[in-house]
Design a protein around this motif. Structure first.
Motif, PDB file in Angstrom:
ATOM      1  N   GLY A 306       0.811  -1.217   0.000  1.00 42.89           N
ATOM      2  CA  GLY A 306       0.000   0.000   0.000  1.00 42.89           C
ATOM      3  C   GLY A 306       0.841   1.262   0.000  1.00 42.89           C
ATOM      4  O   GLY A 306       0.454   2.284  -0.587  1.00 42.89           O
ATOM      5  N   LYS A 307       1.996   1.236   0.639  1.00 41.00           N
ATOM      6  CA  LYS A 307       2.897   2.396   0.640  1.00 41.00           C
ATOM      7  C   LYS A 307       3.276   2.770  -0.785  1.00 41.00           C
ATOM      8  O   LYS A 307       3.262   3.961  -1.169  1.00 41.00           O
ATOM      9  N   TYR A 309       1.570   2.169  -3.488  1.00 42.18           N
ATOM     10  CA  TYR A 309       0.378   2.711  -4.146  1.00 42.18           C
ATOM     11  C   TYR A 309       0.122   4.156  -3.726  1.00 42.18           C
ATOM     12  O   TYR A 309      -0.106   5.041  -4.564  1.00 42.18           O
ATOM     13  N   LEU A 310       0.138   4.386  -2.428  1.00 41.90           N
ATOM     14  CA  LEU A 310      -0.230   5.708  -1.909  1.00 41.90           C
ATOM     15  C   LEU A 310       0.768   6.775  -2.325  1.00 41.90           C
ATOM     16  O   LEU A 310       0.380   7.887  -2.702  1.00 41.90           O
ATOM     17  N   GLU A 311       2.036   6.463  -2.287  1.00 42.11           N
ATOM     18  CA  GLU A 311       3.029   7.466  -2.671  1.00 42.11           C
ATOM     19  C   GLU A 311       3.001   7.721  -4.175  1.00 42.11           C
ATOM     20  O   GLU A 311       3.149   8.868  -4.615  1.00 42.11           O
ATOM     21  N   LYS A 312       2.805   6.664  -4.967  1.00 35.54           N
ATOM     22  CA  LYS A 312       2.808   6.841  -6.418  1.00 35.54           C
ATOM     23  C   LYS A 312       1.631   7.676  -6.886  1.00 35.54           C
ATOM     24  O   LYS A 312       1.787   8.564  -7.736  1.00 35.54           O
ATOM     25  N   TYR A 313       0.440   7.423  -6.326  1.00 37.68           N
ATOM     26  CA  TYR A 313      -0.758   8.056  -6.867  1.00 37.68           C
ATOM     27  C   TYR A 313      -1.252   9.260  -6.064  1.00 37.68           C
ATOM     28  O   TYR A 313      -1.665  10.262  -6.642  1.00 37.68           O
ATOM     29  N   SER A 314      -1.199   9.204  -4.751  1.00 40.30           N
ATOM     30  CA  SER A 314      -1.676  10.355  -3.973  1.00 40.30           C
ATOM     31  C   SER A 314      -0.592  11.402  -3.792  1.00 40.30           C
ATOM     32  O   SER A 314      -0.884  12.553  -3.457  1.00 40.30           O
ATOM     33  N   THR A 318       4.505   8.451   2.744  1.00 41.45           N
ATOM     34  CA  THR A 318       3.844   7.359   3.466  1.00 41.45           C
ATOM     35  C   THR A 318       4.881   6.475   4.135  1.00 41.45           C
ATOM     36  O   THR A 318       5.905   6.141   3.535  1.00 41.45           O
ATOM     37  N   TYR A 408      -5.249  -0.268  -3.047  1.00 36.61           N
ATOM     38  CA  TYR A 408      -5.152   0.333  -4.382  1.00 36.61           C
ATOM     39  C   TYR A 408      -6.314   1.290  -4.619  1.00 36.61           C
ATOM     40  O   TYR A 408      -6.140   2.400  -5.131  1.00 36.61           O
ATOM     41  N   ALA A 411      -5.728   4.479  -2.678  1.00 38.41           N
ATOM     42  CA  ALA A 411      -4.735   5.320  -3.339  1.00 38.41           C
ATOM     43  C   ALA A 411      -5.349   6.066  -4.516  1.00 38.41           C
ATOM     44  O   ALA A 411      -5.106   7.270  -4.713  1.00 38.41           O
TER      45      ALA A 411
END
Length: 602
Positions: A306-307, A309-314, A318, A408, A411
């Motif tokens: 999840g880290k 996902y969250l850093e790439k898209y939001s 994280t 995902y 994110a």
């Protein structure tokens, strides 16, 4: 998720239905209810809690009648209360339901405008009132009209006190079987419920409407009567609970495509990711400056993915913490921090304690969980529920992959609300995500190869699992699974770290499982494999082709999917390796030693 039982015949319906529900309690256990029809009167008892609570009430009040319907619930809409328990009633109509109705809010609003009053928070009550709204003395027609309005997955069982002895059932993307007897018939969501009553079954197909009476049945598909094959089932009752699988874990591995589909269902509406239970205002989303994911065990591995996902898209920094470490270190938290606890059970002691501390320090808390109204969702400001359903095997499988899907989605949602991705980009990502269950199904067809693999590798005492980027946590998960259920020592490492220690362990007695699916660093992973082979190590590759490198001992092929979604597919080979080695060794797969399903103590 949820258990359905129906009976129509000459015997007392209530004991038969109750016994069937007991055999289905593994499908749902937060509330239950039974309705029987005697003459032209309906009699109903419902209770929150485990089935024994309903049984206690039924011991004091017998329900008369030789036809009826019953349900044991795994809550999706509405808390596990008596009001939300099935069956639901509207006039002479009683109904039980398994599945999720995506457009229930729109239907509910329309029915309220017609004067219908709702007493529960469930999507099921909406269906009940909808059938009643079309009812003019013909239950089959009313049901046909109602299901034309439903979007989602469902199986339904409907009774009408005006037509005692007749049950109408519907199957659409949710299991339902018809059991045939002598002057009596049965309906259930799973074979085990009624296997003690009959061995003759009809497996209803999507879109089927079955009209069932004691002496006969007929099945309609697209308005036309159809024949369905009658099959004789020779399973033992214990095997039937597992749908014929040897262990619950194997069954739950195979349930993952369905579980991921259910987790995604209703989350993408009119071009937008919709996560209404998060209860986040746009101003709060804009105010987030840092995200912390906290979890334990397998959920920690999901959080690690999840880290990415969250850093790439939001585009929000994280970090990931093991909950037991997080709760005791000196944390820096303020109102600009979003804390995301990840837990299958919702009762994990360390994760719950970490959540409470974060709240006290001013963080916004949004949890990811599989169990409705468990402690962690109750303590959170908002929640994103997965829809894995009850997971019986101690070693988590479908709960893990649904957590990946949920992370995902979260994110993408944050990226959408923060304008980090366009509507078109979001739509493309959702299409890719919705294709994952089909990719998972193709991997599940290869189980026999993993069984043969286990024969060759079960005597090794040590394994190494390697992965990079999104699949580094999957390497950790593969090692954990093997340790948990086969008691073989295993370690997971980031491939790039192999030269910083683990390479010293490599010899002909060290099998090395390498996740080598396409990625931005694929060539570096191939180089790591060559390094293992140069030291006489045995490489087991998870790949999309057989040409990654020569001299690989075994290659398991998986379909190619976008790199960030590959963990959902690559998790299955990790589960198969652990499962088949454990089974070959004769270990207790579902209940490994020293472990519990939910760790509710520190």
């Amino acid at each position: 998720m949820c258990g359905i039982v129906g009976y129509t015949g000459s015997r007392a319906a209530m004991p038969i239905i109750l016994e069937g529900l007991k055999r289905l309690e593994y499908r749902g256990y937060d509330s239950a209810g039974i309705t029987t029809v005697s003459g032209t009167s309906a009699h109903s008892i419902k209770s929150a809690g485990k089935l024994r609570e309903l049984e206690r009430l039924l011991a004091k009040q017998h329900l008369p009648g030789s036809s009826g319907i019953g349900h044991t619930r795994w809550a999706t809409h509405g808390k596990p209360t008596t009001e939300n328990a099935h069956p639901h009633h509207s006039g002479s109509i009683a109904l039980v339901h398994n599945g999720i109705i995506e457009n229930y809010q729109q239907l509910k609003k329309s029915l309220q405008e017609k004067g219908y009053v709702f007493t529960s928070q469930t999507d099921t009550e909406v269906i009940t009132h909808l059938v009643h709204s079309y009812y003019q003395g013909d239950l089959v027609k009313a049901t046909e009209y109602a299901i034309q309005q439903l979007h989602g997955a469902y199986s339904l069982l409907v009774a009408d006190s005006n037509t005692p002895g007749t049950l109408v059932c519907v199957k659409h993307q949710s299991p339902l079987v018809l059991g045939l007897g002598a002057d009596e018939n049965f309906i259930a969501s799973d074979i085990p419920a009624i296997l003690s009553q009959t061995r003759e079954f009809i497996f209803l197909e999507d879109g089927d409407i079955a009209v069932v009476t004691p002496k006969k049945y007929h099945i309609l598909a697209a308005g036309q009567e159809v024949d369905r094959l009658v099959k004789t089932i020779c399973w033992s009752p214990s095997a039937a609970e597992k749908d014929g699988y040897k262990h619950f874990m194997l069954k739950e591995i195979h349930e993952q495509p369905r579980a991921v589909r259910d987790t995604l269902r209703g989350k993408f509406i009119e071009g937008k990711v919709v996560l209404s239970d998060l209860q986040l205002q746009l101003s709060e989303i804009s105010d987030i400056r840092r995200i912390t994911l906290v979890a334990c065990g397998t959920s920690w591995h999901a959080a690690m993915v999840g880290k990415y996902y969250l850093e790439k898209y939001s585009r929000i920094p994280t970090e990931v913490d093991i909950a037991s470490e997080y709760r005791y270190r000196h944390k820096i938290i303020d109102r600009h921090t979003l804390v995301i606890p990840v837990s299958q059970s919702g009762e994990t002691a360390d994760t719950l304690a970490a959540l409470k501390e974060a709240k006290i320090m001013g963080a916004k808390v949004l949890s990811i969980c599989n169990v409705l109204d468990s402690s962690i969702p109750r303590e959170s400001h908002g929640v994103l529920y997965t829809s894995a359903g009850p997971e019986i095997g101690v070693a988590s499988t479908k709960a893990f992959t649904t957590q990946l899907a949920a992370l995902y989605l979260m994110a993408l949602y944050l990226a959408q609300e923060r304008s980090q991705l366009t509507t078109e980009q979001i739509a493309g990502k959702v299409v890719d995500l919705e294709a994952i269950p089909a990719a998972m199904e193709s991997v599940l067809q290869d189980g026999e190869r993993y069984a043969r693999f286990a024969e060759r590798y079960h005597n090794y005492s040590d394994f190494l699992f390697l992965g990079r980027s999104y699949n580094f946590p999957i390497a950790l998960e593969g090692a954990l699974k093997l340790k948990e259920i086969s008691y073989i020592h295993a370690e997971g490492y980031a491939s790039g770290e192999m030269k910083h220690g683990p390479i010293a362990l490599i010899d002909e007695n060290m099998p090395v499982v390498v996740i080598a699916t396409p990625s931005e660093v694929h060539e570096k992973i191939v180089a790591n494999m060559e390094e293992v082979l140069a030291r006489r190590g045995r490489v087991i590759a998870i790949s999309t082709d057989t040409t990654a490198t020569e001299a690989v001992a075994d290659t398991f092929i998986v379909p190619e999917v976008p790199e960030e979604l590959s963990p959902l597919v690559n998790a299955i080979p990790m589960q198969f390796i652990a499962y088949y080695i454990s089974d070959f060794k004769g270990c207790d797969v579902d209940q490994p030693r020293n472990l519990a399903k939910s760790v509710t103590v520190e």
